[in-house]
Design a protein around this motif. Structure first.
Motif, PDB file in Angstrom:
ATOM      1  N   ASP A 160     -19.189 -24.760 -26.104  1.00 34.36           N
ATOM      2  CA  ASP A 160     -19.600 -24.922 -23.984  1.00 34.36           C
ATOM      3  C   ASP A 160     -20.510 -26.637 -24.403  1.00 34.36           C
ATOM      4  OD1 ASP A 160     -22.612 -24.240 -25.933  1.00 34.36           O
ATOM      5  OD2 ASP A 160     -22.620 -22.747 -24.243  1.00 34.36           O
ATOM      6  N   ASP A 161     -20.817 -26.277 -23.350  1.00 29.84           N
ATOM      7  CA  ASP A 161     -21.110 -28.087 -22.529  1.00 29.84           C
ATOM      8  C   ASP A 161     -22.615 -28.236 -23.352  1.00 29.84           C
ATOM      9  OD1 ASP A 161     -18.461 -28.389 -21.787  1.00 29.84           O
ATOM     10  OD2 ASP A 161     -19.594 -28.326 -20.084  1.00 29.84           O
ATOM     11  N   GLU A 162     -23.419 -27.053 -24.066  1.00 29.12           N
ATOM     12  CA  GLU A 162     -24.880 -27.662 -24.490  1.00 29.12           C
ATOM     13  C   GLU A 162     -24.070 -26.988 -26.290  1.00 29.12           C
ATOM     14  OE1 GLU A 162     -28.810 -24.854 -24.467  1.00 29.12           O
ATOM     15  OE2 GLU A 162     -26.987 -23.543 -23.709  1.00 29.12           O
ATOM     16  N   HIS A 163     -25.202 -28.180 -26.556  1.00 32.25           N
ATOM     17  CA  HIS A 163     -24.663 -28.983 -27.867  1.00 32.25           C
ATOM     18  C   HIS A 163     -25.914 -28.846 -28.683  1.00 32.25           C
ATOM     19  CE1 HIS A 163     -20.182 -30.701 -27.687  1.00 32.25           C
ATOM     20  NE2 HIS A 163     -20.866 -29.893 -27.235  1.00 32.25           N
ATOM     21  N   ARG A 164     -27.366 -27.887 -28.531  1.00 29.72           N
ATOM     22  CA  ARG A 164     -28.013 -27.697 -28.682  1.00 29.72           C
ATOM     23  C   ARG A 164     -28.539 -26.707 -29.712  1.00 29.72           C
ATOM     24  NH1 ARG A 164     -33.034 -26.746 -24.799  1.00 29.72           N
ATOM     25  NH2 ARG A 164     -31.681 -25.003 -23.736  1.00 29.72           N
ATOM     26  N   TYR A 200     -34.707 -22.164 -29.197  1.00 26.56           N
ATOM     27  CA  TYR A 200     -33.396 -23.893 -29.051  1.00 26.56           C
ATOM     28  C   TYR A 200     -34.771 -25.157 -29.646  1.00 26.56           C
ATOM     29  CZ  TYR A 200     -32.033 -21.657 -24.630  1.00 26.56           C
ATOM     30  OH  TYR A 200     -30.841 -20.410 -23.508  1.00 26.56           O
ATOM     31  N   TRP A 255     -18.201 -26.789 -30.315  1.00 25.97           N
ATOM     32  CA  TRP A 255     -18.960 -25.786 -29.522  1.00 25.97           C
ATOM     33  C   TRP A 255     -18.360 -24.986 -28.944  1.00 25.97           C
ATOM     34  CZ3 TRP A 255     -24.460 -25.271 -30.743  1.00 25.97           C
ATOM     35  CH2 TRP A 255     -24.670 -26.088 -31.565  1.00 25.97           C
ATOM     36  N   ARG A 300     -29.783 -22.881 -30.947  1.00 27.02           N
ATOM     37  CA  ARG A 300     -29.584 -21.987 -29.835  1.00 27.02           C
ATOM     38  C   ARG A 300     -29.780 -20.321 -31.444  1.00 27.02           C
ATOM     39  NH1 ARG A 300     -24.757 -21.776 -26.325  1.00 27.02           N
ATOM     40  NH2 ARG A 300     -24.801 -24.520 -27.020  1.00 27.02           N
ATOM     41  N   ARG A 343     -27.100 -26.498 -34.947  1.00 26.45           N
ATOM     42  CA  ARG A 343     -26.569 -28.099 -35.344  1.00 26.45           C
ATOM     43  C   ARG A 343     -27.243 -28.444 -36.362  1.00 26.45           C
ATOM     44  NH1 ARG A 343     -28.583 -33.168 -31.419  1.00 26.45           N
ATOM     45  NH2 ARG A 343     -26.631 -34.724 -32.080  1.00 26.45           N
ATOM     46  N   ASP A 367     -33.303 -28.319 -30.071  1.00 22.26           N
ATOM     47  CA  ASP A 367     -32.603 -30.173 -29.707  1.00 22.26           C
ATOM     48  C   ASP A 367     -31.948 -30.872 -30.791  1.00 22.26           C
ATOM     49  OD1 ASP A 367     -32.521 -29.667 -27.146  1.00 22.26           O
ATOM     50  OD2 ASP A 367     -34.667 -30.178 -26.915  1.00 22.26           O
TER      51      ASP A 367
END
Length: 336
Positions: free
Chosen positions: A301-305, A239, A299, A307, A272, A241
Motif C-alpha cells: 500500500d502507500d504506507e511505507h513505515r 509503528y 510495499w 508496522r 522497513r 517511521d
C-alpha cells in the motif's frame, strides 16, 4: 430457495496457523482466481489483507472485532451487498472465501448460513476449512477452546508447517485431530488436489455433511462463547517511521519468543529496513517459533513505515515496548 446459490468457503484456524498463506496458494489456482475474499482480523493494525495476492476490488476487510458476533451484522451486510452487485453485473465472481480471525468460533457462522433469512436463499456454505499448525497445534488445542472448536467443526483440515515440525509433533497433532474430528478430510498444505476438492462436490461427499447435518452440529455444540479472547487475549500495535536494521528486529523477536513464547500467540509485521527500504521485510512468529524472513517485492500500500501487531495472552505490553525501543528503535508510535 434459488438453485444458483453462491458457494462460501469458511477458512478458519488458530492464530499463526497459516490461513493467509493457504489462501494465497488457493487463489493462484485458475479454478479459484475469480473469488471474492472477506478478511476478518483481530488487532489494531490490519495486515493480513495486505498480504493476499488478489486485486483490491475482490477483497473486503472486517477489522472491527470477532466475526462470529461483534461484526456478524457487518458480515451479513457485506454478503448482501456482494450478491446485489453480482446480480447487477457490477462484480463477477464464482465463490466467496471468508478468512476469519484466529480467535473465531465458527459455530455461529454455521448458524447464519443455515437459518438467517438474508443468507439462506442466495448463499451456500460449501466447506469449512481449518488450518492446523503441526508445530504448535497440539499445545494450542490443550489450552484454547476456540482452536478445538475450529478443528471439531471442519470439513477439511489442512496440515501446515510440516517442514518445521518434528515427527513427534506431527504424530501428536494428527492424533489430537483424530480425537476431535475423526470424519474430516486431512490434506497437506502443498497438496495439488486442494483447489480441485474445493471446487468440486467431492468434499461434501467425503465428509458426508449435508446442510441439515451442519445445523445439527450447531445445535449439538453448546455455544458458550464467553469471549475468552476479550478477557485474557489482547493486542498491541507498533509503528516506526525510521528504517531499522534487519538484525536488530530479528534479535528483538528472538528475545521476545525466548522470554514470553508461551504467551505470544502471534506476531506479524512489515518492516522497513536500512538494507532494502523499498522491499518490506515480512516477519512472523508464533509462540517460540520465528518463521523464515520473507522480502516482498514492493510495499502493498502507500504506507511505507514499519508496522507490527502482537497478539498475546496476559502479555506485559509496556515491557515489550521498552525492549523494542532499546533493541530496535526509539522513534515508536503505539496504535496510531
Amino acid at each position: 430457495m434459488t438453485q444458483t446459490r453462491v458457494p462460501v468457503v469458511l477458512l478458519t484456524g488458530f492464530l499463526g496457523s497459516g490461513k493467509t498463506s493457504l489462501l494465497n496458494r488457493l487463489l493462484r489456482d485458475p479454478a479459484l482466481c475469480d473469488s471474492v475474499v472477506i478478511v476478518n482480523e483481530f488487532g489494531e493494525i490490519p495486515l493480513d489483507h495486505l498480504l493476499i495476492t488478489q486485486v483490491d476490488e475482490n477483497i473486503r476487510l472486517l477489522d472491527t472485532g470477532c466475526v462470529c458476533c461483534t461484526v456478524r451484522g457487518d458480515l451479513i451486510d457485506t454478503l448482501v451487498d456482494l450478491y446485489e452487485r453480482r446480480v447487477r453485473g457490477d462484480l463477477a465472481y464464482s465463490r466467496i472465501f471468508i478468512e476469519t480471525s484466529g480467535l473465531v468460533d465458527p459455530a455461529p457462522i454455521f448458524h447464519s448460513f443455515a437459518a438467517d433469512p438474508l443468507l439462506i436463499d442466495d448463499w451456500r456454505l460449501s466447506a469449512v476449512v481449518t488450518t492446523a499448525d503441526l508445530v504448535n497445534g497440539e499445545a494450542t488445542l490443550a489450552v484454547h477452546e476456540q482452536a478445538r472448536r475450529q478443528i471439531a467443526l471442519a470439513d477439511l483440515i489442512v496440515l501446515t508447517k510440516s517442514d518445521m515440525a518434528t515427527a513427534e509433533q506431527t504424530d501428536g497433532m494428527i492424533a489430537a485431530i483424530g480425537r476431535l474430528n475423526p470424519h474430516a478430510v486431512q490434506m497437506a498444505v502443498n497438496d495439488d488436489e486442494l483447489a480441485a476438492l474445493l471446487v468440486s462436490d467431492r468434499l461434501s461427499e467425503a465428509v458426508g455433511r449435508t446442510e441439515a447435518m451442519r445445523a445439527e452440529i450447531w445445535n449439538s455444540v453448546e455455544h458458550n462463547h464467553g469471549h475468552e479472547h476479550s478477557q485474557s487475549i489482547s493486542s498491541r500495535s507498533f509503528y516506526l517511521d525510521d528504517p531499522v536494521t534487519q538484525a536488530s528486529v530479528l534479535q528483538w523477536i528472538e528475545l521476545l519468543a525466548a522470554l514470553r513464547g508461551e504467551k505470544l500467540l502471534r506476531l506479524k509485521g512489515l518492516i522497513r529496513t536500512v538494507e532494502e527500504p523499498e522491499r518490506p521485510m515480512l516477519i512472523q512468529a508464533v509462540q517460540h517459533v520465528l518463521h523464515p524472513v520473507e522480502r516482498l517485492e514492493h510495499w502493498p500500500d502507500d504506507e511505507h513505515r514499519s508496522r507490527i501487531v502482537i497478539i498475546g495472552e496476559d502479555l506485559d505490553f509496556d515491557t515489550i515496548e521498552r525492549t523494542f525501543r532499546s533493541h530496535v528503535g526509539s522513534n515508536l508510535a503505539i496504535g496510531s
